[in-house]
Structure formats: C-alpha cells, structure tokens
Design an enzyme around this catalytic site. Sequence first.
Site, PDB file in Angstrom:
ATOM      1  N   SER A 211       1.247  -1.403  -0.424  1.00 23.37           N
ATOM      2  CA  SER A 211       0.007  -0.076  -0.033  1.00 23.37           C
ATOM      3  C   SER A 211       0.969   1.742  -0.501  1.00 23.37           C
ATOM      4  CB  SER A 211      -0.729  -0.212   0.767  1.00 23.37           C
ATOM      5  OG  SER A 211      -1.467   1.563   1.258  1.00 23.37           O
TER       6      SER A 211
ATOM      7  N   TYR B 134      -2.063  -0.819  10.487  1.00 18.76           N
ATOM      8  CA  TYR B 134      -2.135  -1.010   8.838  1.00 18.76           C
ATOM      9  C   TYR B 134      -1.297  -0.956   8.484  1.00 18.76           C
ATOM     10  CZ  TYR B 134      -3.777  -0.520   4.210  1.00 18.76           C
ATOM     11  OH  TYR B 134      -4.013  -0.737   2.750  1.00 18.76           O
TER      12      TYR B 134
END
Lengths: 286, 586
Positions: free
Chosen positions: B455, B468
């Site tokens: 990501s 995350y």
Amino acid sequence: MSIPDPAERIAAFRAAQRLAYDCAEAIAADLRPGMTEREAATRMKTWAADHGVREWFHEPFAWFGDRTAFRGAIGIRALRGFNPAFFPGGRRLEEGMAFILDCAPVVGRAVADIGYSGALGHNPVVEQLMDDLIEHRNLIPREIAAGRSMAEVSRAVDALCRRQGVEPRHKAYPYTVLAHRVEVLPGEASRFSLARFGLRAVRELRRQVAEGRDKGWSPLWNSTEASDHPPVPGLWAVEPHLGFRDTGAKFEELLLIGDDGGARWLDDDLPHVRRFETRRSQKKAA
Amino acid sequence: MSTPFEVETGEVTLSGHVAGPEKAPVVLLIHGYPDDSTVWDGVVADLAADHRVITYDVRGAGASTAPAGQRGYHLGRLMADLAAVIEAQVPDGARVHLVGHDWGSIQGWQALVDSRTRHRIASYTSVSGPSLDLAFGAMSERLRARKLAALPPMLGQMLRSWYIFAFHVPAFAPLVWRAGAAHLWPRLLRRTDGIEVAPRAGQLADALRGINLYRANFREKALAPRPATIEQPVQLLVPRNDPFVSPAVFDDLATRVPHLVREDIESGHWLPLKDPALLAARVRRFVAHVDGGRDCGALVHGRRLAARKTAGAGPLAGRLALVTGAGSGIGRATAIALAGKGADIVATDIDKAAAERTATLARLVGVEAHARVVDVSDAGAMAALADWTDDVLGGIDILVNNAGIGMAGDFLDTRIEDWRRVLDVNLWGVIHGARLFGARMAARQSGGHIVNVASAAAFMPARGLSAYAATKSAVLTMTTCLRAELADQGIGVSAICPGIIDTGITDRTTFVGASAETQDRKRAAASRLYARRALTAEAVADQILAAILKNEPVALVGLEAVIGNLLGRVSPALMRRLAGADLMPK
C-alpha cells in the site's frame, strides 16, 4: 392532469409497455448479421408507427457489441451524460454479438420506456448478465418495502453490482439515473422532438424537476443526495444496466410505488422475466 | 557401467553405448549439433539406475564414421541409422522411449512419422528442436492466411535462426569454426550457459561435418513441409532462454500432436549439460506415465500449457494464477485481468460465494477457473491449498498475495488482538503465500511470478494508521528482499502500492476504539471519500498485470502514491509533519 380512474390509468401504462416490448421483440427476432444500429432503430420506429405510435418520449435507440457496455466515447459523462455517442450509429451486428434495443413510445397519454437485451446467437456473458439483472429486479421492490430512501435503494443496486463483479453502467446515463419518473402526459400530442426526445415528454420532465425541487424530491432517481428522500408514489421507469468488460445488458420497465410505501412491477409478463423462469425450470429439470 | 556397441549400416559405422538393467524400459537418446553422445553423460548416469539407456554418435559425429557427401546427412539416412540401432540393440520389436536434443530432437520428430521407426517408438521427449514439417507447415499456413499478426513472432524466430542462414553460405561457417570457435567452445558454453565442459578432440571435425545437417535438409523441408498428425505421446521441454530456438516454435502444436505435454524451463539451450538431473527426472516421469498410466499434477499442468499455447491466446496462456482475496476489490479485478491475458485462475477468499463468483466471471472471459475458501492467516489451510494446487492443477505460475484487511485508529487504542488480526492477515498471509508457493516455483524450475499487494501507506506514515501501515511496510521491504533472492531462479517478485482505491475495503475496515455505531459512521465517511477519489480496482489490476509482464519491482498506483513516494525521498521532515495531520473520519 391524470387519467381519472386509477385502474384505467394503470391499464393504459401496462398496454403501452406491452406494445413497446412487442416492438423490441419483433425487431430482435429480425436482427441479422451486418445490420447496423441505425437500421435496427429505424425498424423499431416503423414497427411502432404501424401499430399506431405517433409520439415518442424518446425515439428508439440500439446499441451493438461493445457499445452495449457504454465504455469509451459512449461512457463520457461530461455535460451530465448527454452524449451524442448514445445515438444509434453504423456499428454492424455480428454473430454472437450483444445488443440492446431501447424505446419509449407514447400511447395515448401513457408513456412506456423499455430496454430489451440479447445477443445474436449465443453469448454466455449476456446470459450471465440477464441472470444477474433478475436479482436487481427482485432487490428493488424489496428495498423500497423495507423503508429505504430512494438513494439508499440505488446504492443497494450499486452494492449488488459490486458483489456480482459487474459495473453499474446506468451511471453513464444522463444524471447517472437508475430510474426516472413517468407521468401521464398533459395537453396535446406533439410531433416535434429535440435530439430524439419528444417535446411534450421533455417539457413534462422539466415540470416534474421543478415540482420536485419545490417539494424536496427528484424525478431523477440515482445514488446522490438528491434522491435521499422517501419513495415517491407513482410510476418509475427503472433501468439497471450491467456491464462486464465489453458487454452490457439492461432491462427497463415500470415500477409502481404505492401510497402505502410498497412497490411492485407493473407487469411480470415481460421477456426478461419469462426468460429467467424458463431458465430456472430448465435448471430444476437438469 | 555402460557397454559399447557398433552398428554397421552399410554406409557408415555407428558407435554407441548401452547402460542399465536389461529388463528395464528402454530409453534412447539422440544428441544434437555440434555435440556427440557424451552430451548425455550426466543424464545417462542418472537414468541408467532404472532404465535401459542407449546412446549413439550420429553419423559424422564422435566415434561414428561419416558419409561421403552432403546428401549423406539427409534425414532419410539418419532415420535408417536410428532404425538400425533400435533393431540391433532392442530385441523382440519392443518399443523405446525416445529423447532428442537440438538436431537430435529434429530427428526425433521425424522418427515419429518415418515408416521405418514410428512403430518402435513408445513416447518422445523433445528438447530444443522443432519438427521441421510442423514448424514450416505452420509458417506457410499462416502466410497463406495472410495473418499479418502472425509475422512478428515468425520474424523473431528467423532472427534467432540467423546461424541456419549462415550455415548455408558457402565457406562461412567452416571458416568460423576453424578460426577458433571450436577451440573456444568450452569457454563459450561457460560464458553463455554457465556450463563446464572439457575440450573435445573431435569438436572441430564434428562441427564442420555437422554443417551438412542444415544444408541437406532445411531447404527441402522449408519448400515442401509435410505436416502429419503425431500419434505417440510427446513431452516438450522448452528452455525459456534458448538463444537458438524461440519458445514460440512450440506453440499451436496441440492440434497436430493430441497427446502433448509441455513444460517451460528456466534454462538456456544446453539443458542436458545444464541440468541433467532435471532432464532425467522428466524422462523418468513421462516413461512411467506412458508405460504405467501414472498421472500427476505436473502432467496436468503440462497438458494445459500445451493445449492453451495457441496463436493469439494472450501472453499468459496456459499459466495458472492464484489470487488471494479474489472475492472482491483488487483481487477480483486482478483475477479477471489475468484471465483476460489467458491465464487460468484459482480464486481464493474467506467468502465462498464471492470466490465462486469471481471464478464464474473468469470463466466468462474464456479460461478455466477454480474457487477455494481459505483464510490466508491460517498456515495449515494455506499449506493444504498449496498441496491441492500441486496435486490437482500441477502447481501455479503466478501468485498474487492480495488478501488484506483495513484497520485504523490510534496506536494506544489498538488492542493486542487487533494487532494480531491485522498482522496475521496482512503480513503472515503474504509470508505463507510467498513461502509455500515460492518454494514450489523454485523446485519446479519453470520460473514464475509473485505479486505482493502492499500500500502507499507503506511509505506514507500517518497518525491513526500505525498498525495497517506497519504491516504494509513490512510487506514492501520483504518483497524487495525476496525479489533479490529469487531473481536468479527466474522468479519475479513485485510489490504493488496502491493509493486510495475504491474497492469496498473501507466498508470492512476496523476502526479501533470506536463503538459499533461510530464504527458504521466512520466506515460510511471513509467509503464516501474513497468513492470520490474514484480510482478503481481495475486500475490497480492493470498495474499488477504490467508488473508481472515486465517484472517490475514496485508499482505505485494513483497520484497520491507517486507524490507520497517522492515526498518521502525529497523531504522526510515534511513527510513527518504531514503524518501529524488528523485525517481520520470523525
């Protein structure tokens, strides 16, 4: 402004819708390889004229091949989705190609607006999309009955598309509509049309937009905040249009929202519903 | 322990060796140009343990004598030699399993149709040598159909075949060989293929005589190919990096060769020298399959590859791709995009219906697809999945470690179980996938590609994203290390760093430290933001495809990812200040 007897009014709309679907079915049965979108649209117009249609909400559209998926030029949404690429063009039909026929005749003072999808010969993607469309047909009245706002129903359609892995291609229609309001037309029939849209019908839609703005609802049913209001009773031409890669399929038919907040389809005896029933009984038999 | 033999054909004397137990299945190996039968030494040493192995020097090479003129090297004469060797060495009309390399492989194809040999051949394993009839037949067919698209690959093969044209130029090739190519041959092989061979006294003589193989056969086959249907089972071993034979020559064979398996191998032209153990293992497996009817996943895979490799079938035809988290978002879009390039699909997800739907969509694209339910954080389930792909599908070629979950909220609000969950799925899921499937790809030696979906959060720190972002940073760094390790095994590894993509992940993101009600509100707010950004899963899928096809190390998707990456390099201080901005939905 309405036909006085409600039952009579409903019957008039149902008859108009039947006529429109009969028109699409007749022309679909006559489609041959090499035929252009323009030819198919003209044939629909001629057939309808032969059956007494003198006025259109919008004149017939026909889309072939990847144009059914509303991708590329046809998917451009500038100008709120009013896009010349919508108009039937010179694309020629080939064996196995998907097609969509869409027409909206005015019969008396009742308006029909229908979409008929299929393929010349066998197209497994069209078959799948037609099956998927039935889920949307079941979903919409169920969501309305559950007390959702119209925008929420439209978003539920978007969510179902996401689960199905197909694109909600009706987002390429003007104002990204899932559906639009249909009313009994006022006044005298008009033979004039503006970019294939009948003058009387366009005038009526504009009047509705103005009326809706005053009363806090929109005749253009989509997923935006403008539709964040309780279901508005009356008739709506609902047109979920699904796309997978370069193939698309849709249906369009009238949904009747009652004063009690319930909703039902005006007619269940339509080609895409009959097709699904046949398929289901075949599957059961197998 | 091998026994030498000689066979008199009337024209030449062929010299050969036979090794291995007498009752065992017979394997006959034919060498290529400019080798002699010693090219098989490593393979023979391995195979002779449980096979009767015959090798011989082709006429004009090694210890066999040479015919008088160029005409003596015609395929018809070579077939007579082969028939004579089989007749002399294999009693009772028994059938042999033929293996050919390079020119030996060209001979092998001919032997499958030649009336003197075809009834004596049980199976054929071909390495780096096409059937001249089928190859030239396909070319003329394509030219007749005037398919312009067929020309570029054909030209590619012709460029690789420059030496064949050169061999037809009078005096040129002999000159090159004499000028030192023969002397330099061992050094050349070390340079090009990393292979150690001892200098051979007969190298120059073999090389010079063997030029006649080309001159005596190519013109005739090119002008009048006679493609026929091959009835025997054929195993194609196709070296990916063969400078002399383009892998595309072996495409489109399935119609002419109904019993065909194919394996693409990470190797140069000299597979018998480069990896004799692998070649022996493949022959052993194929013999067991043909004689004993034994089937296995690898053969399933090989049949698929052979069947799918057709003209215009897409660059990934016959490859098998496994995508985790394929039930929605980037995973589903990637599975469909891979299918669009011809790859068969295994779609896995924790949601069975969603995985099955993806498989259905992939089938509509026109490939084979399977759906499996798996929780990527479950090591046992992942191992079982890997075993299943081996047993049933013959192993996978492309792995997309996509499954991931979203988590947001302050570090101090993140509980141990939140940490465990997000680490288990986002990091351990990728580790399990890469470990299990990476090991299998390496063992199979046919290359492959691993894509790990990280990501932009991996390099864009932000408050509220500690858990995350930590998992995604770990994935990004691990991917880079893994890429370095697997590069020399022909396995590509790519990391994908998407920015804000409208995939539905925000509908399921856990906002830690929030009540159920605020959770829903925050999810809705985040989803609205993501929908406004309107960057789609399809855009990420396209980048993943490009990363696989071009073996890119990292793909950044979305302007925010590109800018974030740049900013982190130009001004880490500014990046840290931006991390302090509170962007979390309220």
